[in-house]
Design a protein around this motif. Structure first.
Motif, PDB file in Angstrom:
ATOM      1  N   ILE A   1      50.520  32.084 -18.810  1.00 40.36           N
ATOM      2  CA  ILE A   1      51.172  32.900 -19.840  1.00 40.36           C
ATOM      3  C   ILE A   1      50.474  32.750 -21.183  1.00 40.36           C
ATOM      4  CG2 ILE A   1      53.409  32.861 -18.680  1.00 40.36           C
ATOM      5  CD1 ILE A   1      54.300  30.839 -20.868  1.00 40.36           C
ATOM      6  N   PHE A   2      50.426  33.860 -21.905  1.00 39.64           N
ATOM      7  CA  PHE A   2      49.840  33.907 -23.234  1.00 39.64           C
ATOM      8  C   PHE A   2      50.866  33.408 -24.238  1.00 39.64           C
ATOM      9  CE2 PHE A   2      49.078  36.206 -27.231  1.00 39.64           C
ATOM     10  CZ  PHE A   2      47.780  35.797 -27.492  1.00 39.64           C
ATOM     11  N   ILE A   3      50.442  32.523 -25.129  1.00 44.95           N
ATOM     12  CA  ILE A   3      51.303  32.017 -26.195  1.00 44.95           C
ATOM     13  C   ILE A   3      50.595  32.238 -27.520  1.00 44.95           C
ATOM     14  CG2 ILE A   3      52.435  29.975 -27.179  1.00 44.95           C
ATOM     15  CD1 ILE A   3      52.601  28.859 -24.309  1.00 44.95           C
ATOM     16  N   ASP A   4      51.318  32.797 -28.476  1.00 44.59           N
ATOM     17  CA  ASP A   4      50.807  33.028 -29.826  1.00 44.59           C
ATOM     18  C   ASP A   4      51.740  32.313 -30.797  1.00 44.59           C
ATOM     19  OD1 ASP A   4      49.959  33.949 -32.302  1.00 44.59           O
ATOM     20  OD2 ASP A   4      49.939  36.051 -31.720  1.00 44.59           O
ATOM     21  N   MET A   5      51.243  31.302 -31.491  1.00 43.84           N
ATOM     22  CA  MET A   5      52.067  30.539 -32.439  1.00 43.84           C
ATOM     23  C   MET A   5      52.374  31.312 -33.716  1.00 43.84           C
ATOM     24  SD  MET A   5      50.568  26.709 -32.363  1.00 43.84           S
ATOM     25  CE  MET A   5      50.241  25.832 -30.856  1.00 43.84           C
ATOM     26  N   GLY A   6      51.585  32.343 -34.001  1.00 40.18           N
ATOM     27  CA  GLY A   6      51.804  33.090 -35.232  1.00 40.18           C
ATOM     28  C   GLY A   6      51.656  32.187 -36.447  1.00 40.18           C
ATOM     29  N   ASP A   7      52.653  32.189 -37.325  1.00 45.78           N
ATOM     30  CA  ASP A   7      52.620  31.367 -38.535  1.00 45.78           C
ATOM     31  C   ASP A   7      53.103  29.945 -38.296  1.00 45.78           C
ATOM     32  OD1 ASP A   7      51.676  33.503 -40.043  1.00 45.78           O
ATOM     33  OD2 ASP A   7      53.697  34.163 -40.597  1.00 45.78           O
ATOM     34  N   GLU A   8      53.602  29.675 -37.112  1.00 48.50           N
ATOM     35  CA  GLU A   8      54.142  28.345 -36.800  1.00 48.50           C
ATOM     36  C   GLU A   8      53.021  27.379 -36.400  1.00 48.50           C
ATOM     37  OE1 GLU A   8      57.379  27.712 -37.290  1.00 48.50           O
ATOM     38  OE2 GLU A   8      57.562  29.791 -37.934  1.00 48.50           O
TER      39      GLU A   8
END
Length: 81
Positions: free
Chosen positions: A39-46
């Motif tokens: 699965i793809f995970i994007d933390m963004g600003d976190e």
């Protein structure tokens, strides 16, 4: 990460947390045949994200390269048959 590949990480050892040098990545769980859907995970600003399948906590560390992890050895490399 336009123009590059998305790193994949695994947690065979069952670490409570893994530090990584990217904010966009794939989690595979454990190495095959014990992996989960990649699965793809994007933390963004976190600075942290938890995998919804295996509950591995990933922490972003700007001091690490895209292929480095702490603890070491959590980068998943697909082995061709």
């Amino acid at each position: 990460m336009a123009g590059g590949s998305i790193p994949h990480f695994q947690n065979d050892a069952g670490h409570a947390a893994i530090e990584i040098g990217v904010k966009e990545f794939m989690c595979v769980g454990a190495n095959p045949p014990f992996d989960h859907p990649h699965i793809f995970i994007d933390m963004g600003d976190e600075a942290e994200a938890v995998c919804s399948y295996c509950s591995t906590l990933y922490r972003y560390s700007p001091r690490l390269k895209a292929t480095e992890t702490m603890p070491a050895g959590c980068l998943y490399v697909d082995r061709a048959a």
